[in-house]
Design an enzyme around this catalytic site. Sequence first.
Site, PDB file in Angstrom:
ATOM      1  N   SER A 128      35.188 -39.715  23.837  1.00 53.02           N
ATOM      2  CA  SER A 128      36.211 -41.225  23.418  1.00 53.02           C
ATOM      3  C   SER A 128      35.999 -42.021  24.427  1.00 53.02           C
ATOM      4  CB  SER A 128      37.398 -40.618  23.475  1.00 53.02           C
ATOM      5  OG  SER A 128      37.983 -39.624  22.125  1.00 53.02           O
ATOM      6  N   HIS A 179      40.403 -43.659  27.786  1.00 49.14           N
ATOM      7  CA  HIS A 179      40.536 -44.730  26.617  1.00 49.14           C
ATOM      8  C   HIS A 179      40.517 -46.033  27.159  1.00 49.14           C
ATOM      9  CE1 HIS A 179      41.957 -41.674  22.993  1.00 49.14           C
ATOM     10  NE2 HIS A 179      40.881 -41.234  23.888  1.00 49.14           N
TER      11      HIS A 179
END
Length: 255
Positions: A128, A179
């Site tokens: 991610s 993230h």
Amino acid sequence: MFLRTESFKDFLSFYPPVTACIVGLQIGIWLINWIIPPLGQMIIDFGIGFHYAISMGEYWRFVTPIFLHGGVGHILFNSFALVIFAPALEQMLGKGKFIFTYFFAGIVANILTFVVEPSLGYTHLGASGAIYGLLGLYLFMVFFEKRLIDPNNARLILIVSILGLIMTFIRANINVEAHIFGFIAGFALGPIILKNVQPFSPWKNTRRVSHGNDDIGFDPNRWNKKRYKWKPYLKPIITAILIILVLLGLLSSIL
């Protein structure tokens, strides 16, 4: 640019091979974990982002978590996000710049996660951070390199980026640091990595499947031959499904 309508064979022919190799590698590692659990667990133990092990000098763990995933949803949706967003960027940047961008964002995300997260028992895995890096680079295009992305795709990037970042803070079991730092790393690369880059062009894809020296194997009127009454509704439906699936993928990091 982001709607994948080609077959798997055409996908491999249309785009440079890096995206397919990354997706294939991470799926292969996940399958080993599923088919041969003892071997899979050894791979996870060796490569997971385990902060205590990193503090003891196992610095490869800044890289290896990018290839490791947990449950079915984690590997499925992260791979889906790569298949959607990575090919156009790989074509635009070229293999070398794309590889650098992907791993730079992922590694920076993992390093800064280690710096910011104080717990030595903290563990994380997943692509991610690297994928958010690609989104960050796309967002730089939206604001500062508008020549590289059309308005419709720019809106899609804005929607996915904003919702993804919002959900990062409200959903449990998310590596928030990866993230955020991955996204920032990708955005920060924009002024350097996008220099002299040309916009995505589907015409490059048609030339890759040329049937002869003078025949590019592409009928410019082929889309006009496939008009149906429901076609005006197809694009918004596909776009909505795309946003939902990508968000599920981006939010499926397993800690």
